[in-house]
Write a protein that holds these residues in place. Sequence first.
Motif, PDB file in Angstrom:
ATOM      1  N   ARG A   1       0.848  -1.198   0.000  1.00 48.24           N
ATOM      2  CA  ARG A   1       0.000   0.000   0.000  1.00 48.24           C
ATOM      3  C   ARG A   1       0.887   1.253   0.000  1.00 48.24           C
ATOM      4  O   ARG A   1       1.893   1.321   0.716  1.00 48.24           O
ATOM      5  CB  ARG A   1      -0.892  -0.043   1.246  1.00 48.24           C
ATOM      6  CG  ARG A   1      -1.917   1.059   1.374  1.00 48.24           C
ATOM      7  CD  ARG A   1      -2.919   0.706   2.469  1.00 48.24           C
ATOM      8  NE  ARG A   1      -3.809   1.802   2.802  1.00 48.24           N
ATOM      9  CZ  ARG A   1      -3.788   2.452   3.969  1.00 48.24           C
ATOM     10  NH1 ARG A   1      -2.937   2.103   4.922  1.00 48.24           N
ATOM     11  NH2 ARG A   1      -4.631   3.433   4.200  1.00 48.24           N
TER      12      ARG A   1
ATOM     13  N   ALA B   1      -3.269   4.599  -3.120  1.00 49.88           N
ATOM     14  CA  ALA B   1      -4.284   5.369  -2.390  1.00 49.88           C
ATOM     15  C   ALA B   1      -4.451   6.736  -3.035  1.00 49.88           C
ATOM     16  O   ALA B   1      -3.481   7.342  -3.497  1.00 49.88           O
ATOM     17  CB  ALA B   1      -3.886   5.527  -0.925  1.00 49.88           C
TER      18      ALA B   1
ATOM     19  N   CYS C   1      -7.139   2.476  -2.909  1.00 50.16           N
ATOM     20  CA  CYS C   1      -7.809   2.866  -1.661  1.00 50.16           C
ATOM     21  C   CYS C   1      -8.435   4.251  -1.834  1.00 50.16           C
ATOM     22  O   CYS C   1      -7.757   5.188  -2.285  1.00 50.16           O
ATOM     23  CB  CYS C   1      -6.820   2.912  -0.503  1.00 50.16           C
ATOM     24  SG  CYS C   1      -6.067   1.330  -0.098  1.00 50.16           S
TER      25      CYS C   1
ATOM     26  N   ASN D   1      -7.995   7.586   3.297  1.00 47.21           N
ATOM     27  CA  ASN D   1      -7.422   6.928   4.474  1.00 47.21           C
ATOM     28  C   ASN D   1      -8.030   7.499   5.748  1.00 47.21           C
ATOM     29  O   ASN D   1      -8.068   8.720   5.928  1.00 47.21           O
ATOM     30  CB  ASN D   1      -5.903   7.141   4.503  1.00 47.21           C
ATOM     31  CG  ASN D   1      -5.274   6.620   5.789  1.00 47.21           C
ATOM     32  OD1 ASN D   1      -5.090   5.425   5.956  1.00 47.21           O
ATOM     33  ND2 ASN D   1      -4.950   7.517   6.719  1.00 47.21           N
TER      34      ASN D   1
ATOM     35  N   SER E   1     -11.998  -1.317   4.452  1.00 46.84           N
ATOM     36  CA  SER E   1     -10.740  -1.407   5.192  1.00 46.84           C
ATOM     37  C   SER E   1     -10.959  -1.517   6.697  1.00 46.84           C
ATOM     38  O   SER E   1     -11.958  -1.022   7.235  1.00 46.84           O
ATOM     39  CB  SER E   1      -9.851  -0.195   4.894  1.00 46.84           C
ATOM     40  OG  SER E   1     -10.354   0.971   5.531  1.00 46.84           O
TER      41      SER E   1
END
Length: 504
Positions: free
Chosen positions: A70, A127, A172, A175, A243
Amino acid sequence: MIMSIQSTMIVDKDFKLAEVDPRVYGSFIEHLGRAVYGGIYEPGHKTADEQGFRSDALAAIRALNVPIIRYPGGNFVSGYNWEDGVGPQEKRKRSLELAWWTTETNQVGTNEFADFAKLVGSEVMMAVNLGTRGIDAARNLVEYCNHPSGSYYSDLRIAHGYKEPHAFKTWCLGNEMDGPWQIGAKTAAEYGRLANETAKAMRWVDPTLELVACGSSGSGMDTFAEWEATVLDLSYDNVDFLSLHTYYNNNEDDTPNFLARSLDMDQFIRSVAATADYIKAKKKSKKTIYLSLDEWNVWKSQGSSRAEQLWQVAPPEFEDVYNMEDALVVGCCLITLLKHADRVKMACIAQLINVIAPIMTENGGPLWLQTTYYPYLHTSIYGRGTVLHPLITSPKYDSKDFADVPYLEAISVYNEELSEVTVFAVNRHLSEGLELTVDLRSFGAVHVLEHIVLEHEELKACNTKQSPETVVPHNGGSAQAEGGRMTALLAKASWNVIRLRVNT
């Protein structure tokens, strides 16, 4: 005299839980501390290659066979302008990085990280910034990374020296967007709507993408479960994963309680899966949302030192020193992930190097492996195949926060292609060995290939630059097999990997 207690395990080749998605052995590199600069990237280091990547770090990472990494965050991504990290390195601007209060040189960006991932044999879990940015920047980044040519951003990538698209598959959507520490933090409704619309636009650029929506930053958040339900209610049709983030520590110096922390991970996974399935039922959908535990680890540090290191370039941050008991908890967590292989399809131990990491380096100096490196290594190498439902009997204990904690934490994985069954096992007992009997008769005759053990008389023992091999595994385990049964004495407070060949 060695004291021992009894435990049993039945493993049947027909009791299949799920195939292991290799991405459950993923990791994470954020622009934080010395993970990038001084970790994977250090031009001028004696081992550096022509791009500036440390060859000793590349070798240690390759050995782990990490399937996905990631990048670039983490908290970092919520203030990141990806355009600052592409193009000629000498023309890239230095930025004030507000997540960790450092100066970001942008010498490593999307293309450099793509090169790094290829060097270590990993895919990239990219991400996008849904903190200070949104739909437009995200779809442009997908175009830059994945579109072949003939558009502004794909041609810009080609002009930067990358003719072939990176073809990043997994992305992603932000976050930890529920966290007040996050730049651009949002309510569940705000984030759910943004995630859904961003997902649509990204998929219109590349329909093959797999997309991960942010779950809660942790099960201790006040909005936990409600956040998951709201976000999925608004984005269910356009995302594939949700997630989970969780970290554990032994700050109270209560080892029996610390070793039971994987039970919390187990309950966390079950709770999130149940919440996702509630939305599935509500929407009368045939689609199942899978889970991405894309941040997990033991994290011992007490906060960041960023206020004392304002605007430095890559200052040391969260450089935890891991000991034997930390390795046991990491081993128990890896077993827990395998126990949920039917639902957890990706996971990232956070992070990979220098920052709460299994690998450590010194700027200009050597590299060494922490105790936690070894359970991660063993499961990644030998934990490929089909997870089998185990039937386990084990004595139990109660701790401060947990009841009925089994002394034996174990799982088995069957690799039919190699005709191998691997048993991963932790003995949580701090003073007695554990006599383990495993019934494998459904496989016919089996024989032991090796019994790897990680143990140390002192649970606080650790590996350092000065003593890098204080805690290392050995092949001196006692496992034996006869008549379809395997027996082994698991040493007190030990991590065990027992590999068996099936005589087909």
